[in-house]
Design a protein around this motif. Structure first.
Motif, PDB file in Angstrom:
ATOM      1  N   TYR A 125      22.179   3.434  21.937  1.00 15.49           N
ATOM      2  CA  TYR A 125      21.275   3.300  23.075  1.00 15.49           C
ATOM      3  C   TYR A 125      19.888   2.871  22.606  1.00 15.49           C
ATOM      4  O   TYR A 125      19.225   2.050  23.249  1.00 15.49           O
ATOM      5  CB  TYR A 125      21.179   4.639  23.815  1.00 15.49           C
ATOM      6  CG  TYR A 125      22.151   4.794  24.954  1.00 15.49           C
ATOM      7  CD1 TYR A 125      23.491   4.453  24.794  1.00 15.49           C
ATOM      8  CD2 TYR A 125      21.751   5.289  26.185  1.00 15.49           C
ATOM      9  CE1 TYR A 125      24.393   4.603  25.824  1.00 15.49           C
ATOM     10  CE2 TYR A 125      22.648   5.437  27.228  1.00 15.49           C
ATOM     11  CZ  TYR A 125      23.969   5.097  27.041  1.00 15.49           C
ATOM     12  OH  TYR A 125      24.852   5.238  28.079  1.00 15.49           O
ATOM     13  N   THR A 126      19.443   3.431  21.476  1.00 18.99           N
ATOM     14  CA  THR A 126      18.119   3.094  20.955  1.00 18.99           C
ATOM     15  C   THR A 126      18.050   1.632  20.552  1.00 18.99           C
ATOM     16  O   THR A 126      17.056   0.941  20.827  1.00 18.99           O
ATOM     17  CB  THR A 126      17.770   3.997  19.759  1.00 18.99           C
ATOM     18  OG1 THR A 126      17.852   5.363  20.153  1.00 18.99           O
ATOM     19  CG2 THR A 126      16.369   3.706  19.246  1.00 18.99           C
ATOM     20  N   MET A 130      15.575   9.229  26.667  1.00 19.28           N
ATOM     21  CA  MET A 130      16.699   8.715  25.899  1.00 19.28           C
ATOM     22  C   MET A 130      17.880   9.685  25.871  1.00 19.28           C
ATOM     23  O   MET A 130      19.037   9.269  25.962  1.00 19.28           O
ATOM     24  CB  MET A 130      16.241   8.426  24.466  1.00 19.28           C
ATOM     25  CG  MET A 130      17.171   7.518  23.676  1.00 19.28           C
ATOM     26  SD  MET A 130      17.159   5.817  24.256  1.00 19.28           S
ATOM     27  CE  MET A 130      15.514   5.301  23.761  1.00 19.28           C
TER      28      MET A 130
END
Length: 373
Positions: free
Chosen positions: A142-143, A88
């Motif tokens: 993004y998560t 990530m």
């Protein structure tokens, strides 16, 4: 790298398809290896160095989405926990990523780019593609996008390559983010994943992440070896044991000179064992950016892994879920670990027999006692 008409190009090669992973697991279960947990690396968005996980496309080379669904069903039927891994915070493939806008900035206000090391020259190789550090300001977004995509795969676990042990600063002019603020962003992302009822495995595992994790891998069993350090103690393991499962770095890629040292270290630290394997031959990795994975072909390690598992399990099954009460250095090369249920393990790393409390411990051996065995 492959060639077509003399022109080099980057190709995606399968090292372990979902069907091949089932075959490996079948062989382990035939040898009565139980409680298996699988960290599946390189399953989506073009392999190990995958594209940013805002969209998820299971790689066809290893079986595609249908292959993954079948594998997950197989794992569920055999009580095997599979943790598909994602990176990530470190961007290994710039496709779909905007370095100038989304990468952290250095003190000189340039996008943070880290090039691979040429081990022969001992310098960064700027002819290769770099990896970028994702700015903390984008981690939560993004998560969320990853969760939206991942939730359609009908899996209940995820492995985090970097979210639990990497903190990126961002020195973008007039918009600086320090590591304390970066930690807050990582915690928010961990909480988002936790809200999905996902079991989470992580590489490393800093303190702020432990509340959310079920498993930590690549936990060291020693210290750095600096001269200022006199002794290694299992402090991290004493904090985790009984609350979070943990495993060593892969034994087949370690620097242990013999199997027995590894077994003794695992027993002393109360750790699970860990191997990193592929189905295909090690030769497939020659002349690639993954040639550091020089000993990962599963067939060469299967028999010894089974032996190590059964020897370690025979001892540690007595202290499953137990915390470590104390750890003592009894004499040179001899250590005792006592668990909360009273069971103890004494290991002797030395090359000579020793006698402790009237009990003889053979060279490179161990004894157990106490508690209800």
């Amino acid at each position: 790298q492959q060639h077509f008409a003399g022109v080099p190009y980057q190709a995606l090669e399968s090292l372990t398809t979902f069907e091949q992973a089932e075959q490996i697991l079948d062989q382990l279960m035939e040898n009565e290896v139980n409680h298996l947990k699988v960290n599946y690396i390189g399953w989506f968005n073009k392999g190990f160095n995958h594209r940013v996980p805002t969209k998820i496309h299971v790689d066809r080379a290893i079986g595609g989405k249908k292959g993954m669904e079948s594998f997950m069903q197989y794992a569920d039927e055999h009580d095997i926990r599979v943790y598909p891994e994602t990176a990530m915070l470190q961007v290994h493939n710039a496709s779909g990523f905007k370095p100038r806008a989304e990468a952290s900035r250095t003190l000189t206000n340039l996008p943070t780019a880290t090039y691979p090391v040429n081990r022969a020259l001992r310098e960064r190789d700027q002819s290769k593609d770099p990896q970028y550090a994702l700015s903390p300001r984008y981690v939560e977004d993004y998560t969320r996008q990853f969760i939206d995509e991942f939730s359609s795969l009908d899996t209940t676990a995820v492995a985090l390559r970097d979210l639990a042990d990497v903190l990126n600063s961002d020195f973008r002019r007039n918009e600086q983010i320090d590591r304390f603020e970066s930690e807050e962003q990582s915690v928010q992302s961990l909480n988002l994943l936790h809200e999905q009822d996902l079991d989470m495995m992580a590489n490393g595992g800093n303190l702020y992440s432990l509340l959310y994790l079920t498993d930590v891998i690549n936990v060291p069993l020693g210290h750095t070896g600096f001269k200022i350090q006199d002794e290694a103690i299992p402090f991290y393991q004493m904090v985790l044991r009984g609350y979070v499962d943990y495993a060593t770095a892969p034994f087949n890629l370690s620097t242990y000179l013999n199997d027995q040292d590894y077994i003794l270290n695992v027993l002393e630290y109360g750790s699970h064992i860990n191997f990193q394997w592929i189905y295909e031959s090690n030769d497939e990795l020659k002349n690639t950016s993954f040639d550091h994975l020089y000993a990962v072909h599963y067939e060469r390690w299967l028999d010894r892994a089974v032996e190590i598992y059964h020897e370690v399990n025979e001892v540690l099954k007595q202290v499953e879920g137990e915390t470590i009460r104390s750890h003592e250095h009894l004499e040179d090369h001899v250590y005792r670990t006592i668990y909360d249920n009273g069971v103890y393990v004494i290991v002797n790393y030395g090359l000579e027999s020793v006698t402790i409390d009237g009990q003889t411990i053979e060279p490179q051996g161990y004894i157990t006692g106490g508690g209800a065995r």
